[in-house]
Structure formats: C-alpha cells, structure tokens
Design an enzyme around this catalytic site. Structure first.
Site, PDB file in Angstrom:
ATOM      1  N   ASP A  59       0.839  -1.201   0.000  1.00  0.00           N
ATOM      2  CA  ASP A  59       0.000   0.000   0.000  1.00  0.00           C
ATOM      3  C   ASP A  59       0.877   1.255   0.000  1.00  0.00           C
ATOM      4  OD1 ASP A  59       0.870  -0.002   2.604  1.00  0.00           O
ATOM      5  OD2 ASP A  59      -1.117   0.083   3.516  1.00  0.00           O
ATOM      6  N   SER A  60       2.206   1.052   0.010  1.00  0.00           N
ATOM      7  CA  SER A  60       3.121   2.174  -0.240  1.00  0.00           C
ATOM      8  C   SER A  60       2.879   2.740  -1.632  1.00  0.00           C
ATOM      9  CB  SER A  60       4.582   1.727  -0.080  1.00  0.00           C
ATOM     10  OG  SER A  60       4.814   0.545  -0.820  1.00  0.00           O
ATOM     11  N   ASP A  98      -1.187  -6.358  -0.323  1.00  0.00           N
ATOM     12  CA  ASP A  98      -1.303  -5.622   0.945  1.00  0.00           C
ATOM     13  C   ASP A  98      -2.765  -5.209   1.131  1.00  0.00           C
ATOM     14  OD1 ASP A  98       0.022  -4.713   3.140  1.00  0.00           O
ATOM     15  OD2 ASP A  98       1.049  -3.056   2.132  1.00  0.00           O
ATOM     16  N   LYS A 128      -1.187  -9.380   3.182  1.00  0.00           N
ATOM     17  CA  LYS A 128      -0.462  -8.838   4.344  1.00  0.00           C
ATOM     18  C   LYS A 128      -1.378  -7.877   5.103  1.00  0.00           C
ATOM     19  CE  LYS A 128       3.002  -5.642   4.063  1.00  0.00           C
ATOM     20  NZ  LYS A 128       2.468  -4.547   4.912  1.00  0.00           N
ATOM     21  N   GLU A 130      -1.435  -5.169   8.655  1.00  0.00           N
ATOM     22  CA  GLU A 130      -0.554  -4.444   9.561  1.00  0.00           C
ATOM     23  C   GLU A 130      -0.994  -4.568  11.026  1.00  0.00           C
ATOM     24  OE1 GLU A 130       0.212  -0.381   8.536  1.00  0.00           O
ATOM     25  OE2 GLU A 130       1.063  -0.938   6.595  1.00  0.00           O
ATOM     26  N   GLU A 197       9.320  -3.443  10.551  1.00  0.00           N
ATOM     27  CA  GLU A 197       9.718  -2.189   9.907  1.00  0.00           C
ATOM     28  C   GLU A 197      10.205  -1.191  10.959  1.00  0.00           C
ATOM     29  OE1 GLU A 197       6.923  -0.573   7.067  1.00  0.00           O
ATOM     30  OE2 GLU A 197       8.015   1.344   6.952  1.00  0.00           O
TER      31      GLU A 197
HETATM   32  O1  KIV Z   1       3.487  -1.131   1.643  1.00  0.00           O
HETATM   33  C1  KIV Z   1       4.668  -1.507   1.681  1.00  0.00           C
HETATM   34  O2  KIV Z   1       5.477  -1.231   0.802  1.00  0.00           O
HETATM   35  C2  KIV Z   1       5.095  -2.285   2.835  1.00  0.00           C
HETATM   36  C3  KIV Z   1       6.521  -2.685   2.924  1.00  0.00           C
HETATM   37  C4  KIV Z   1       7.349  -1.551   3.345  1.00  0.00           C
HETATM   38  C5  KIV Z   1       6.712  -3.853   3.798  1.00  0.00           C
HETATM   39  O3  KIV Z   1       4.292  -2.575   3.677  1.00  0.00           O
END
Ligand code: KIV
Length: 310
Positions: A59-60, A98, A128, A130, A197
């Site tokens: 989600d980055s 994510d 994934k 969080e 992280e």
């Molecule tokens: O969204 C993302 O890029 C991440 C990574 C930094 C693990 O969660």
C-alpha cells in the site's frame, strides 16, 4: 547451484516458482530471502527478471505511485487495479497483496471477504495485514479461510498517526516486549511470515530468533530471514526525504528527467523525429495519392464557385 536458488544470473526459464514450503526451507537453511514491492506490469517484470523471491503489492503505492501523502488513503479498488497489473508481469516470485486500511479491521467477516477479493481479483497468493492487537484475530480468521497471511509489526504506516509519526518503534523495553508478544501471537494465528519495519536491529534479531516463521526486515537489521525495500526507493524513482533504512541502488529519476529533457529539446529543435524514425511509401503510390487530393481540392473549389446564391 541448487534448483531452488533464485538469482538474476539463473535463466528465467530455469527458475522454480516460489512456494510457502520453499520459503520456510530458505529460512531454515539460512538462505536470505529477497522481497521487493511492485505496483504495475513494468515493475513486476523487473522483479521477475531480477529473480526476487517475494513481491509485495504494497500500500506504499499510495505514496510512490498514486501521489497520496499517506498510505491509509489508498482504497481496495486502487490496490486491485495495481495488483492485476503486477500479476501479469510475474511468473516465479510469490505475490502478496497488501490489505489497505479499512479493509480488514472491523470484523473477521470483512477481513475474510476482502482477503478473498484480493486473492480472486488480483491473483496474488497471500495477503499482508498491519499491526498486532485486533489484526491478530483477523489474521487467524483469514488463515482459517485458507489464505496465507503475512503480518507487519513495528512502524505500521496505516496507523502512523497513532504511533506518533513515521519513526522507529520498539525503542523502549515495554514497546519491544509488546512487539515480541504481537509477533508470537501472529505466529500462533498461523501467519507464514512477519515484516518488521523500523525496529532496532537487536530487538528484531531477538524476536526473529524466537519465531519459527519467516521474518522480513525493512530497517530492522540483518538478522531477519530476508529483506524488503520499496521498488521506487531502491531505484531512486522516489525523490525527496528518504527513510534511514533505504539504500538507493540507482538514480532512475535523474535518468528519466534527463531522457525526457533531451526528447523535449530535440522536438523543439526539430531534430526528432529523424529520417530513421519515419515510414517510407512507394513513389508511385505517393504520386497517386497527391494527384487524388489535388483533384479533390480543385473539384471542391469549383463547387464553391458555382454554388447558387440563395
Ligand atoms: O506497503 C509496503 O510497501 C510495505 C513494505 C514496506 C513492507 O508494507
């Protein structure tokens, strides 16, 4: 080189598709696991060609692709569009989607429905989530529905405001103890891996040592089973402030600005396109074409001249 080894030096056709048992085996053998983010077809083909093990549609994307200033603003719909594009460019790495903020926290039912949607619509093989706390229960529900889950502890950008900003986590004994508890709980919930992280290296190392599952670090030192970096950060596509844990392996932004700048100069200066960029036509065909347009121009000029006044 064993058939399981993945490297950009191994021809793509000889690479074995990543699986969860193989990932666990890598951890147990002490073979470092390489993970990178990808958000579209080109970044996925780069990850594939470079022979990485895991690709996260992170989600980055909110920051590095969509221009939001926070990851919690990205929607499930946006993540799905990006994930579909990544799928088309990947063959061998394991693809992880994510789950964006708001897609899993409210209930187990929501978490399972959204994780299923992520899997079915993007073709990713795992998701994934969080944080610890309620996310542990959501992770358990998703795992029980048959979907592999990766956890994410430490600096969790979706809840960065609540954490007091984008800063290292687990810096007090109390916070590190809580992180250790959360990591153990995620393992018990059935997660196949956890990302750490922005965590002091010694804390990540101590927790990683006590976990049976795969650990992936980003700003968490070298003791985790693998490392992840954001594609745009490691390539230098991102500009501006960079987190301490980012290593930039290229300056792609500068290369792109230079190339687009030279293209602009050549268009403005009349040197692009050159003769080598144009398509040829047979002389006779061209002469026929020109005669035709000239005759038509003449005919319409005459029609204009003779048009009766009303
Ligand atoms: O969204 C993302 O890029 C991440 C990574 C930094 C693990 O969660």
């Amino acid at each position: 080189m064993s058939s399981g080894v993945r490297s950009h030096t191994v021809p793509a056709a000889d690479r074995v598709a990543m699986s969860l048992p193989r990932l666990q085996e890598m951890k147990e053998n002490g073979e470092p696991i390489v993970m990178v983010t990808a958000y579209d077809y080109p970044s996925a083909t780069v990850a594939e060609a470079a022979g990485v093990d895991l690709v996260l549609v992170g989600d980055s994307a909110a920051n590095v692709v969509l221009g939001y200033d926070r990851t919690d603003l990205v929607s499930m719909e946006e993540m799905i569009v990006l994930g579909k594009a990544v799928r088309r460019g990947l063959r061998t790495p394991l693809m992880i989607g994510d789950m964006p903020m708001g897609s899993y926290e409210a209930s187990d039912e929501l978490a399972v429905t959204m994780a299923q949607r992520m899997i079915k619509e993007t073709g990713c093989q795992a998701v994934k989530l969080e944080a610890g706390g309620v996310s542990v229960q959501r992770a358990r529900a998703i795992v029980q529905a048959g979907i592999p889950v990766m956890g994410h502890l430490g600096l969790t950008p979706q809840t960065a405001t609540a954490l007091g900003g984008y800063k290292a986590q687990g810096k007090s004994a109390r916070a590190a103890i809580q992180m250790h508890e959360d990591a153990m709980a995620l393992e018990r919930a059935g997660c196949f891996a956890v990302v750490f992280e922005a965590v002091p290296a010694e804390i990540a190392a101590t927790i990683a040592e006590r976990l049976e599952i795969v650990t992936i670090g980003i700003g968490a030192g070298a003791a985790t089973s693998g490392q992840v970096l954001v594609f745009h950060d490691l390539l230098g596509i991102t500009t501006g402030h960079m987190a301490k844990f980012v290593k930039q392996y290229a300056d792609v932004h500068a290369t792109m600005v230079d190339a687009v700048g030279r293209y602009s100069d050549e268009v403005r200066g009349g040197s692009f396109p050159g003769p080598e960029h144009v398509y040829a036509i047979d002389d006779e065909e061209l002469a026929d074409f020109r005669r035709h347009v000239d005759d038509r121009a003449l005919a319409s000029a005459k029609a204009w001249e003779w048009e009766p006044l009303t």
